[in-house]
Design an enzyme around this catalytic site. Structure first.
Site, short mmCIF file in Angstrom:
data_model
loop_
_atom_site.label_atom_id
_atom_site.label_comp_id
_atom_site.label_asym_id
_atom_site.label_seq_id
_atom_site.Cartn_x
_atom_site.Cartn_y
_atom_site.Cartn_z
N HIS A 84 -33.11 5.60 -23.30
CA HIS A 84 -34.48 6.12 -23.31
C HIS A 84 -34.87 6.84 -22.03
CE1 HIS A 84 -36.43 4.72 -27.02
NE2 HIS A 84 -35.56 3.74 -26.97
N LYS B 155 -51.37 9.04 -21.49
CA LYS B 155 -50.02 8.43 -21.46
C LYS B 155 -49.97 7.61 -20.18
CE LYS B 155 -48.37 12.64 -21.63
NZ LYS B 155 -47.55 12.45 -22.78
N ARG B 156 -48.89 6.88 -19.97
CA ARG B 156 -48.79 6.14 -18.71
C ARG B 156 -48.93 7.12 -17.54
NH1 ARG B 156 -43.92 4.27 -17.65
NH2 ARG B 156 -43.03 5.53 -19.31
N LYS C 229 -44.70 12.61 -15.12
CA LYS C 229 -45.51 13.11 -16.23
C LYS C 229 -46.55 14.13 -15.75
CE LYS C 229 -44.89 8.84 -18.92
NZ LYS C 229 -44.26 9.33 -20.15
N THR D 202 -43.21 10.91 -27.65
CA THR D 202 -43.68 10.77 -29.03
C THR D 202 -45.18 11.06 -29.14
OG1 THR D 202 -43.81 8.43 -28.58
CG2 THR D 202 -41.97 9.16 -29.91
N LYS E 229 -47.69 12.70 -32.46
CA LYS E 229 -48.94 12.19 -33.04
C LYS E 229 -50.02 13.25 -32.99
CE LYS E 229 -47.45 7.84 -31.13
NZ LYS E 229 -47.42 7.10 -29.86
#
Lengths: 115, 830
Positions: free
Chosen positions: B374, B565-566, B571, B673, B677
């Site tokens: 992952h 998101k985290r 990110k 992911t 969504k």
């Protein structure tokens, strides 16, 4: 701890009357076994059918007993419950000790060996 | 607008083949019954929480009937079963999902309505099972839903953490963590199974003994025992025909008290020993990378692996006398490296407990296990110090050494005298502190290895494990992640779900590719109108939520630009803030108004020990504080941070988004992911060429997504050549200089001078490992294009509709079908 012992032919049947063979009783158990070995018992069937759980101290005490026999005679076990059997296999003690389903099977196998 | 109903999905409202759905009156009876006999109360006197429990117990009865039937079906067919081992299952709330998948949502709503109770209030009373950090855990939950929906025999195995991921509060702009005691009020879904508890030995030493035949007999002695008690959560698939089980283990001490200590009068010490054992399943580690050497984490991972494997072997042994059929009947998937100890544990069980020869045991282990990677982030690749493994799992370490010896002999025979290759591929990392590389253990011990997007898999092959890919090229494959459309569209966005179903039928619920039938409706003015109306209702709802939690008023007519998101540097929430600050400065200093009003919505948790991530939260809240209150902005830019991001909050944000930000540095996000969504709900992605973004672009069309920035190869070259010099961007581009200077000044922290100087230091002076400034110019341009495009509402809604229509590929059903066919070799049992 409570330990039942009786003779069946040449074999001494030793039955711990405890549901747990763990650190609380392991030292006492080991000493009692060593006394029995020292007093000349060379064929011992350890019946663990009353024991529901055995921890590493209990297993260690059984291994110590075997070592004390010094290769003379037999120490076998029988009547292992599922959990105890799992722990025997987990530690590979089933490769060191002969394991029998019941006391009768153990006694008869040992008599066969003798014959 | 068309209101055809082209086809009927075989499931819900009518009940399943074997079980009728509860009628309204039967539902009322069941709720009253459980209020009285499970909770000891009259339903009229029940609190919301108690009513939730009563309803959940009523639903649980239905789940249990179906679960037992499912198991009967499996036993009769004796199929190959899949076992999904994961340290995280981010389930969220279950009641709505269970009702919906059982087809009981409307009967339940009506039953409660006639009792004067609003189902939505009851649904809100449920504590969330936040047993995960982010994507990895949520993926596991989506996969369970797909397995059950598709009638596949698949079981989840995890840890029953007493405390899930912390609850986040925002205090003066800073994140504060609060414990999440999610089971404090009981959990109606779990069935405790003490009779199936597992014994898990840990610690001790290996005694090098001799067996009766005189052979070497390594005996694991002097261990301590932990008991793993399973708690089963029924997982119902859509239509209710299949109910699989998620089995979560709690750690218990091997007895209630050490009676000797207790008898000696030291009651507290006896209790402490019990507590020490139970600590193991106490808390979920709140980060995706765990500091090396955390003994408790190692114990957690072993608890999961040992309990799961013992349970799997127990179930297999019930109907098979020997292990000949084991790989033909059992598939075990390792969700990332956390359960990689399964390689050593399965070997240990087969060799030590079932007396299998090494070669046979190894063949079975490899044939049974498969591994999903992952992440490529070095800090998330687990390594355990040899000293720790030797203390905690001495027999396993011995087995790992032997696996390594045999494996390296194989490598050496193929590449003689290539010592450097041996060093790279070894399971053991030499150095001051020798460590076991869990990735290598998983790679060697599995027959299949997969990445979670095409790009990520390529990077696994070329940068994470090139030597292994060269050795076993066929072992590696892509299984692009997916999300379940049941939770993320049908339940989260009922307005859109109804619109779709009324237009093309409900076949999409279990075959998401059918959404393609929506494409022509971009030409249907009524449909476009209905789509816009749906989005607006969702935005009004989110605007209300934003006001409730942050007291910021936002217009539902503004562009809702979402970044949830985290919080992590890779990110690049910071990149988004840079762009916002640029836009703000353009407005107040250059007089350039943005073409459309825009609300920037952030949410996400930072790992409690991650300083920079926590500072980013403070930055977002501070920038929001200044911009939202600056009259010169005229409300055209708003910045909000919604606290405590979690599944249920995502379910409210996702349907209301116009734009989703997925802007990680290329090569760092494995899949992402979240984007799936959002696209599924008609949001348009602004993203980098990273993770699954590339595949989403291929599906939705490059004109319906906004990708920008450096691609993986450019990032690699820039880093390798050392050609990224952030100060060059600073000096060359006056806009970048201006916004960076704004961070260095006290514009956003008038009461705490110097608070955001760290940004300048990290970006300009410390190398900026995530290349913010290299991507900033194209990001600013892209965000400008987004605003211009949004001005054309009709054009925008066509893009949004096409995003929905073309996301069939990103259903977790598709992902599960691929795993089932290409890795697990399992079939539906219907």
């Amino acid at each position: 701890m409570q330990l039942d012992q009786r003779k069946a032919g040449d074999a001494l049947i030793v039955t711990p009357l405890e549901d747990r063979l763990d650190a609380r009783v392991a030292t006492d158990f080991k000493e009692r076994m060593i006394e029995l070995i020292a007093s000349g018992n060379t064929i011992i069937v350890l019946d663990l059918s009353k024991v529901e759980f055995i921890d590493s101290s209990g297993l260690g005490a059984i291994v110590s007993s075997l070592k004390r026999m010094g290769g003379r005679g037999e120490l076998v076990v029988c009547g292992l419950r599922e959990t105890t059997m799992t722990l025997f296999k987990l530690t590979r003690m089933d490769r060191v000790f002969q394991v029998f389903d019941s006391e009768q099977q153990a006694v008869s196998a040992l008599s066969g060996n003798k014959g | 607008m068309s209101t055809r109903r082209l086809e009927q999905n075989p499931g819900p409202e009518s009940g399943t083949r074997r079980h009728a759905a509860l009628t309204v009156s039967a539902f009322q009876d069941a709720i009253r019954h459980h209020a009285r006999y499970s909770l000891g109360n009259k339903w009229e006197r029940c609190s919301s929480r108690e009513l939730f429990m009563a309803v959940a117990f009523a639903v649980r009865d239905a789940l249990i009937d179906r679960m037992l039937d499912t198991e009967d079906r499996y036993q009769q067919a004796d199929p190959k079963r899949l076992h999904y081992l994961s340290m995280e299952f981010l389930l969220g709330q279950s009641l709505r999902n269970n009702l919906s998948n059982l087809g009981m949502l409307e009967p339940c709503r009506q039953a409660l309505r006639t009792m004067g109770v609003d189902l939505d209030d009851v649904l809100e009373s449920e504590s969330e099972a936040a047993l995960g950090n982010g994507g990895l855990g949520r993926l596991a939950a989506c996969f369970l839903d797909s397995l059950a929906t598709m009638g596949m025999p698949g079981y989840g195995y995890g840890i029953n953490y007493e405390y899930g991921l912390f609850k986040q509060a925002i205090d003066s702009g800073y994140q504060r963590e609060k414990p999440d005691n999610w089971m404090a009020h009981g959990n109606p879904w779990q069935i405790e199974r003490p009779d199936e508890a597992c014994i898990v030995p840990v610690y001790g030493r290996v005694e090098h003994g001799i067996d009766r035949a005189g052979g070497y007999n390594p005996m694991w002695m002097d261990w301590k025992i932990i008991i793993g008690v399973p708690h089963d959560m029924p997982i119902v698939g859509y239509g209710g025909n299949t109910v699989n089980v998620l089995r979560l283990y709690s750690a218990r001490s091997s007895e209630e008290f050490d009676m000797q200590i207790f008898n000696e009068g030291d009651y507290l010490k006896a209790v402490e020993q019990q507590i020490a054992s139970e600590t193991i399943s106490k808390v979920l580690y709140p980060a995706d990378s765990i500091e090396a050497g955390r003994e408790l984490r190692l114990l957690q991972e072993y608890l999961l692996v040992a309990c799961a494997l013992r349970d799997i072997v127990r179930r297999y042994s019930k109907s098979h006398e020997d292990f000949d059929q084991f790989p033909a009947k059992v598939a075990i998937q390792l969700n990332d490296t956390h359960p990689a100890l399964a390689v050593a544990e399965l070997m240990r069980m087969l060799i030590d407990e079932y007396a299998q020869p090494w070669e046979i045991a190894w063949e079975m282990t490899q044939a049974t296990l498969s591994y999903t990677n992952h992440t490529l982030m070095p800090e998330a690749l687990e390594k355990w110090p040899i000293s720790l493994l030797e203390a905690v799992l001495p027999r396993h370490l011995q087995i790992i050494y032997e696996i390594n010896r045999r494996f390296l002999a194989q490598v050496a025979s193929m590449w003689p005298r290539d010592h450097e290759r041996l060093r790279r591929m070894s399971l053991i990392e030499e150095g001051e502190q020798k460590q076991v590389r869990m990735v290598n253990l998983a790679l060697v011990g599995s027959h299949a290895v997969n990445g979670v997007s095409t790009l990520h898999t390529q990077l696994v092959r070329t940068s994470l494990a090139p030597d292994f890919a060269q050795l076993w090229p066929d072992k590696f494959s892509t299984k692009t992640n997916g999300v379940t459309p049941r939770r993320w569209l049908l339940q989260a966005n009922p307005l859109l779900a109804d619109l779709i179903t009324n237009t093309i039928g409900d076949g999409w619920i279990t075959d998401l590719g059918k959404l393609r039938a929506l494409e022509p409706y971009t030409q249907d003015a009524d449909f476009r109108q209905a789509f816009m109306a749906m989005k607006r209702v969702n935005k009004v709802r989110l605007a209300r939520l934003i006001y409730d939690v942050s007291r910021v008023v936002v217009s539902p007519d503004a562009l809702f630009d979402v970044h949830v998101k985290r919080i992590h540097e890779y990110k690049r929430q910071l990149l988004n803030v840079m762009q916002i600050v640029h836009q703000y400065l353009c407005m107040i200093q250059d007089g350039q108004e943005p073409p459309v009003p825009r609300v920037y919505i952030f949410a996400g948790k930072a790992a409690p020990g991650y300083w920079t991530a926590k500072q980013i939260i403070k930055l977002v809240t501070s920038v929001g504080q200044v911009i939202n209150n600056d009259p010169r902005v005229k409300g055209l830019i708003k910045v909000v941070f919604l606290p405590d991001y979690r599944v249920s909050l995502a379910e409210q944000i996702v349907p209301a988004a116009d734009v989703n930000q997925q802007i990680s540095m290329a090569g760092t996000e494995a899949s992402g992911t979240g984007s799936m969504k959002f696209a599924m709900n008609g949001a348009i992605i602004v993203g980098t060429y990273d993770g699954a973004n590339v595949e989403i672009m291929q599906e939705v069309g490059e004109e319906n997504i906004f990708l920008f920035g450096l691609q993986v190869e450019a990032v690699r070259q820039m880093r390798e050549r050392g050609s990224y010099h952030p100060r060059d961007y600073y000096h060359r581009n006056p806009h970048i200089r201006r916004l960076m200077d704004a961070f260095g000044s006290n514009l956003f922290c008038p009461n705490q001078p110097g608070l955001f100087r760290w940004i300048n230091e990290q970006v300009l002076d410390h190398g900026d490992p995530y290349l913010h400034l290299a991507d900033l110019e194209s990001y600013i341009d892209t965000q400008g294009r987004v605003a211009q495009t949004f001005q054309d509402r009709e054009g925008w809604v066509c893009k949004a509709i096409l995003n929905v229509a073309r996301t069939g590929q990103f259903s977790s059903d598709r992902a599960i079908a691929e795993y089932a066919k290409e890795i697990w070799n399992i079939q539906p049992v219907l």
